[in-house]
Structure formats: structure tokens, C-alpha cells
Design an enzyme around this catalytic site. Structure first.
Site, short mmCIF file in Angstrom:
data_model
loop_
_atom_site.label_atom_id
_atom_site.label_comp_id
_atom_site.label_asym_id
_atom_site.label_seq_id
_atom_site.Cartn_x
_atom_site.Cartn_y
_atom_site.Cartn_z
N LYS A 136 0.72 -1.15 -0.15
CA LYS A 136 -0.04 0.10 0.08
C LYS A 136 0.93 1.13 0.09
CE LYS A 136 -2.13 1.41 4.01
NZ LYS A 136 -1.52 3.08 4.14
N ASN A 137 1.77 1.35 0.89
CA ASN A 137 2.73 2.58 1.09
C ASN A 137 3.51 2.81 -0.23
OD1 ASN A 137 1.12 2.87 3.51
ND2 ASN A 137 2.82 2.34 4.63
N ARG B 88 -5.00 9.88 4.02
CA ARG B 88 -3.80 10.45 4.51
C ARG B 88 -2.67 10.79 3.52
NH1 ARG B 88 -1.30 13.79 8.52
NH2 ARG B 88 0.96 13.63 8.29
N CYS C 157 -6.07 6.94 8.87
CA CYS C 157 -6.45 6.02 10.05
C CYS C 157 -6.13 7.24 11.23
CB CYS C 157 -4.95 5.20 10.48
SG CYS C 157 -5.39 3.82 9.42
N ARG D 266 -1.46 13.27 13.89
CA ARG D 266 -0.98 13.28 12.52
C ARG D 266 -0.93 14.75 11.83
NH1 ARG D 266 -2.54 7.85 9.33
NH2 ARG D 266 -0.33 7.77 8.84
N PRO D 267 -0.14 15.45 12.43
CA PRO D 267 -0.14 16.91 11.91
C PRO D 267 0.63 17.10 10.56
CG PRO D 267 1.29 16.63 13.92
CD PRO D 267 0.70 15.26 13.40
N VAL D 268 0.54 18.30 10.05
CA VAL D 268 1.10 18.59 8.90
C VAL D 268 2.21 19.43 8.62
CG1 VAL D 268 -0.83 17.53 7.07
CG2 VAL D 268 -1.04 20.18 8.09
N ASP D 269 2.85 19.88 10.04
CA ASP D 269 3.63 20.75 10.06
C ASP D 269 5.04 20.63 9.46
OD1 ASP D 269 3.84 18.99 12.06
OD2 ASP D 269 5.20 20.23 13.27
N ASP E 226 3.38 0.01 12.41
CA ASP E 226 2.27 -0.78 11.88
C ASP E 226 2.16 -2.04 12.37
OD1 ASP E 226 1.44 1.52 10.42
OD2 ASP E 226 2.23 0.97 8.68
N ARG F 48 -8.98 -1.10 3.34
CA ARG F 48 -8.01 0.25 2.75
C ARG F 48 -6.56 -0.51 2.38
NH1 ARG F 48 -6.68 3.82 6.87
NH2 ARG F 48 -5.13 4.53 5.37
C1 UD1 Z 1 3.58 6.51 6.83
C2 UD1 Z 1 2.77 5.30 6.53
C3 UD1 Z 1 2.17 4.52 7.69
C4 UD1 Z 1 2.91 4.28 8.74
C5 UD1 Z 1 3.73 5.67 9.04
C6 UD1 Z 1 4.84 5.34 10.23
C7 UD1 Z 1 2.35 5.69 4.11
C8 UD1 Z 1 1.20 6.30 3.17
N1 UD1 Z 1 1.90 5.82 5.41
O1 UD1 Z 1 2.60 7.56 7.29
O2 UD1 Z 1 1.64 3.36 7.20
O3 UD1 Z 1 2.39 4.12 10.08
O4 UD1 Z 1 4.47 5.98 7.81
O5 UD1 Z 1 5.71 4.18 9.85
O6 UD1 Z 1 3.41 5.70 3.90
N2 UD1 Z 1 4.58 14.07 12.19
C9 UD1 Z 1 4.45 15.34 12.48
N3 UD1 Z 1 4.36 16.42 11.66
C10 UD1 Z 1 4.22 15.99 10.35
C11 UD1 Z 1 4.36 14.81 10.01
C12 UD1 Z 1 4.54 13.83 10.70
O7 UD1 Z 1 4.58 15.60 13.77
O8 UD1 Z 1 4.05 17.12 9.63
C13 UD1 Z 1 4.76 13.12 13.12
C14 UD1 Z 1 3.68 12.27 13.27
O9 UD1 Z 1 2.65 12.61 14.02
C15 UD1 Z 1 4.24 10.76 13.72
C16 UD1 Z 1 5.68 10.80 12.96
O10 UD1 Z 1 6.01 12.13 12.60
O11 UD1 Z 1 4.53 10.98 15.02
C17 UD1 Z 1 5.83 9.97 11.87
O12 UD1 Z 1 4.61 10.06 11.11
P1 UD1 Z 1 4.92 9.96 9.40
O13 UD1 Z 1 6.30 9.08 9.15
O14 UD1 Z 1 4.69 11.05 8.79
O15 UD1 Z 1 3.76 8.98 9.09
P2 UD1 Z 1 3.05 8.94 7.61
O16 UD1 Z 1 4.25 9.20 6.47
O17 UD1 Z 1 1.91 9.73 7.65
#
Ligand code: UD1
Length: 434
Positions: free
Chosen positions: A26-27, A98, A122, A127-130, A315, A408
Site C-alpha cells: 500500500k505505502n 492521509r 487512520c 498526525r499533523p502537517v507541520d 504498523d 484500505r
Molecule cells: C507513513 C505510513 C504509515 C506508517 C507511518 C509510520 C504511508 C502512506 N503511510 O505514514 O502506514 O504508519 O509512515 O511508519 O506511507 N509528524 C509530525 N508532523 C508532520 C508529519 C508527521 O509531527 O507534518 C509525526 C507524526 O505525528 C508521527 C511521526 O511524525 O508521530 C511519523 O509519522 P510519518 O512518518 O509522517 O507517518 P506517515 O508518513 O503519515
């Protein structure tokens, strides 16, 4: 598929055996699909899993004016992004996936702007976007938020250095995709090293991108100065085998396998999981692309701590916790990646597990405890599969709700588990049929 009225009805069992093939990741497929926007001509991917997130990503791409055709029979998807014209992601759909955030980089690289809602997926913490906002700002973007929609503008990426506060997978991927068509050199530091990041880079390089260091914590990209990439061969680019699916089946086999052979996988992608599984006493044989697992007479408790690749994957955390309910002794589950990723615990306790949540990141599992079949609601994709495993271990009948979460990321999971001897049926609660 993806019907909110569907449930899985499971009768617990003593053992499962046979072989189960791993589908495409998936990823991986989601980031590859996003990257197809950087290509001047159609690109084709093979080993595409039939999961609802691929369907959602396909519709998101189509909404941008792109052609995307899936062949279920051939397991391929062909994407022609030459007609990319729109920069607004369908808010209702993007809120459900996401991975929609991964489109920021490529759409900005092509059109100089993109508007999207806060991304969904999920619910496993804030799951912020900063990192996305700050990362693109470092490359010269302006970002505005109005009425719940984010608008990014970046007419020309002249390069820059971004240090990610955490090695975020999707932030690394989308920044990488943007940098590829940039006009300067972009350095992504503290980048994610997940195999899907490296594989995405391999695909982009095969199309003419100049990327060094993917698979390490420092990625350096020399932009093509706006020149689009092109797939050099007629061969479809194969999606990686899903390492999380591989790990999910390994956990299932660790507790019920008599034995189970997992085929079409890359065992080195699940090394951390296999190491912990061995520590519980599970017997594991490994080939180039297969893993065979026999459950032991008794399982021993072990501690797990999640982290970025190559550490134990977040995961896999809920799934492993289910196995630990059957292990003798006390195990500590330490979730360091996401908050609120212990939300499944309440439902497992309801089934008879002895688990205490100490804080948002730590839980203690004491085993072994017999599990009892119950009605449970899956809070997210991976916990959904954890509940299926719990249902297969439990005495009596379990009903798993929110099956759409499981669809999903796992292709027709019930049919594949039935082939191992599992008693699992998909039931539509509205008309009471599958
Ligand atoms: C990806 C995977 C998901 C997996 C996760 C961790 C995809 C589509 N999804 O999710 O299956 O569970 O990696 O291996 O590839 N964070 C922030 N700010 C941001 C972005 C992230 O604080 O802007 C934090 C998140 O809250 C979390 C950490 O960074 O604590 C890691 O998250 P991240 O690696 O970004 O996960 P995803 O890429 O969303």
C-alpha cells in the site's frame, strides 16, 4: 468492498496451515502513483494490490485531470499525467486518505499551486502537517489556510536544505518528488529510510531524476530545471511486496501457524519483527522470498519498542500485542511513533486480554490469557487485522466491525485466510449476506 455496513464474522480455531502470498505494498503504490505526475508520458505499475486506498488515490488523480486506469486482471495501473490541469484535491475524498498529502510535492512541481483539506486516514494520533508546511516554506513556498483548506504556492523551487524534526515517511517522499523537477539542489536531512522511500527514488532515477542517498538519512536532489521525467522502458514498474502484510501474516503464523508459509515477500524488510518473533520462541525458516513459521508449544513474553525503519514498525505494534496476550509472562509495548496507537487495547481487554495502558505510549501485557469471541470495532487499519487474529485465537464467535478500515490496506483478506483454513466470513449487516 469498502461498505461501512460490512463485518467479519470469525469462529476461533486452533491452527492454520498452508501458504499465503503477499500482495503489493500500500505505502509503495500510493507514493508511486503520486510520482507519476512528474512524468511526461504514461507510466505503468505492476503488482498493484486491489485495496480501497488505491481506488481513492486513482479517483483523486482523475479529479486533477489525469488519466488513471486500473486492470484488476493484470494487477496494473497506468497513469497519464500529461493532462494534469487542476490543483484542487477533492476535499471529501482527500479527507479520507492521509496519503493525499503526498500529492503536494508533485502538483506544486507541475502547476505551482495546490489546495487540499487536512488529510485523513487512520486516526492514530494527531498526525499533523507541520513538517510539510515548514518543509515547503524552506523551498520558498507560501502556505495559507482558509475554511479548513490549505493552499500551497511555489512557482519555482530553487533548492534549499530541510531538516525534518522527525524522519516522516510521507513528508520525505513529497519533498523529494518536488525537488526532482526543481531548479537547484535540495537536501533533505533526517529523511525517512523506509524501503518505500528508496524504491520511490529508484523509480524516479529510472525516469531521469538525479537523487543521491535515498535509503539513508540524507537525500540530495539535483533538479531537472522543470524537465519532466519519462519511463525509459516499456516494462511496468513493480510495486514492492508489502512488508506490513508480510509481518501481519508472520504474527498470525507465530500464534496459529502449523506451519504457514508466506510467499512473494522480502524477508529482510521485516528483520526487526522476525527478531522479536524468534525471541518469543517461534520457529522461523527463511528463503529468498519466503518465510515459513511454526507456532511453538508455548510463547514467551518479550518487550517491543516501535521506531522508524529498520526498527520495529509501528504498523505491527497492535498485531504483536495480540500475540503477546498468548505469551507466558509480562511484556512491555512501547509505541514511540504515534500517540493514540493503543486505542485497540480496550477492545482486546473486552475479549479477555490482560493489558494495562500506562500512558499514551506504553502498555503492559500479561499472559497467557484465553480470549473470548466478542463484537469489536476496529479503530484503524492495522488494529483491524489485529482483531482478526484475536478473533481467530478466541473461543467462540467474534464480529469485527469497521471492515472498511481493513479493506484500505489488505486485499480480500477473508478469502486469503479461508485458504489457510480460517473460519471467517464477510457479512453485510444490512441484508445479512456477503
Ligand atoms: C507513513 C505510513 C504509515 C506508517 C507511518 C509510520 C504511508 C502512506 N503511510 O505514514 O502506514 O504508519 O509512515 O511508519 O506511507 N509528524 C509530525 N508532523 C508532520 C508529519 C508527521 O509531527 O507534518 C509525526 C507524526 O505525528 C508521527 C511521526 O511524525 O508521530 C511519523 O509519522 P510519518 O512518518 O509522517 O507517518 P506517515 O508518513 O503519515
Amino acid at each position: 468492498m469498502n461498505d461501512e455496513k460490512e463485518t467479519f464474522v470469525i469462529q476461533g480455531t486452533k491452527a492454520l496451515s498452508g501458504s499465503i502470498a503477499v500482495r503489493g505494498a500500500k505505502n509503495d503504490v500510493l507514493s508511486l502513483m503520486a510520482s507519476s505526475l512528474l512524468f511526461s508520458h504514461p507510466v505503468t505499475f505492476s503488482n498493484v494490490p486491489a485495496i480501497s486506498d488505491v481506488e481513492k488515490m486513482k479517483i483523486l488523480l482523475q479529479g486533477l485531470g489525469v488519466r488513471a486506469d486500473v486492470s484488476q486482471k493484470k494487477r496494473t495501473i497506468a497513469v497519464d499525467a500529461s493532462s494534469l490541469t487542476h490543483s484542487l484535491l477533492d476535499p471529501a475524498l482527500a479527507e479520507k486518505i492521509r496519503a493525499s498529502v503526498m500529492l503536494i510535492g508533485p502538483v506544486l512541481a507541475r502547476l505551482g499551486e495546490i489546495t487540499l483539506p487536512y488529510p485523513g486516514g487512520c486516526v492514530i494520533g494527531k498526525r499533523p502537517v507541520d513538517f510539510f508546511i515548514e518543509g515547503f516554506k524552506k523551498l520558498g513556498a507560501t502556505v495559507n489556510e482558509k475554511n479548513g483548506l490549505f493552499s500551497f504556492r511555489l512557482k519555482k523551487n530553487d533548492g534549499g536544505t530541510i531538516f525534518l524534526p522527525y524522519p516522516s515517511v510521507t513528508a520525505t517522499e513529497t519533498l523529494l518528488m518536488n525537488a526532482v523537477l526543481g531548479h537547484g539542489i535540495t537536501s533533505i536531512q533526517n529523511a525517512a529510510c523506509e524501503p518505500e522511500v528508496e524504491h520511490l527514488a529508484q523509480f524516479l532515477i529510472s525516469g531521469g531524476a538525479n537523487i543521491k542517498g535515498a535509503g539513508t538519512h540524507t537525500i540530495i536532489v539535483k533538479g531537472t530545471r522543470g524537465e519532466l521525467l519519462s519511463q525509459k522502458t516499456k516494462e511496468a514498474f513493480p510495486v514492492l511486496p508489502d512488508r506490513i502484510e508480510t509481518g501481519s501474516f508472520a504474527v498470525l503464523a507465530g500464534v496459529l501457524g502449523d506451519p504457514i508459509r508466506i510467499t512473494g515477500c522480502l524477508p529482510h524488510h521485516v528483520a526487526a519483527l522476525l527478531e522479536r518473533l524468534r525471541a518469543t520462541g517461534v520457529s522461523i525458516r527463511i528463503g529468498d522470498d519466503w518465510i515459513e513459521i511454526q507456532k511453538p508449544k508455548t510463547l514467551s513474553s518479550v518487550d517491543i519498542k516501535t521506531g522508524p525503519y529498520p526498527a520495529f514498525a509501528t504498523d505491527m505494534q497492535a498485531l504483536f500485542a495480540v500475540l503477546l496476550t498468548q505469551a507466558i509472562g509480562q511484556s512491555v509495548v512501547f509505541e514511540t511513533v504515534f500517540e493514540e496507537r493503543l486505542r485497540y487495547v480496550e477492545e482486546l481487554r473486552h475479549m479477555g486480554a490482560n493489558i494495562t495502558v500506562c500512558d499514551p505510549h506504553r502498555a503492559i501485557v500479561v499472559g497467557p490469557t484465553p480470549l473470548e469471541g466478542k463484537n469489536v470495532k476496529s479503530p484503524d487499519l492495522r488494529a483491524g487485522l489485529a482483531f482478526i487474529i484475536a478473533g481467530l485465537i478466541a473461543k467462540g464467535e467474534s464480529v469485527i466491525h469497521n471492515v472498511y478500515h481493513i479493506d484500505r490496506g489488505y486485499e480480500r483478506i477473508e478469502e486469503r485466510l479461508q485458504a489457510l483454513g480460517a473460519h471467517i466470513e464477510r457479512v453485510n449487516t444490512e441484508n445479512n449476506k456477503a
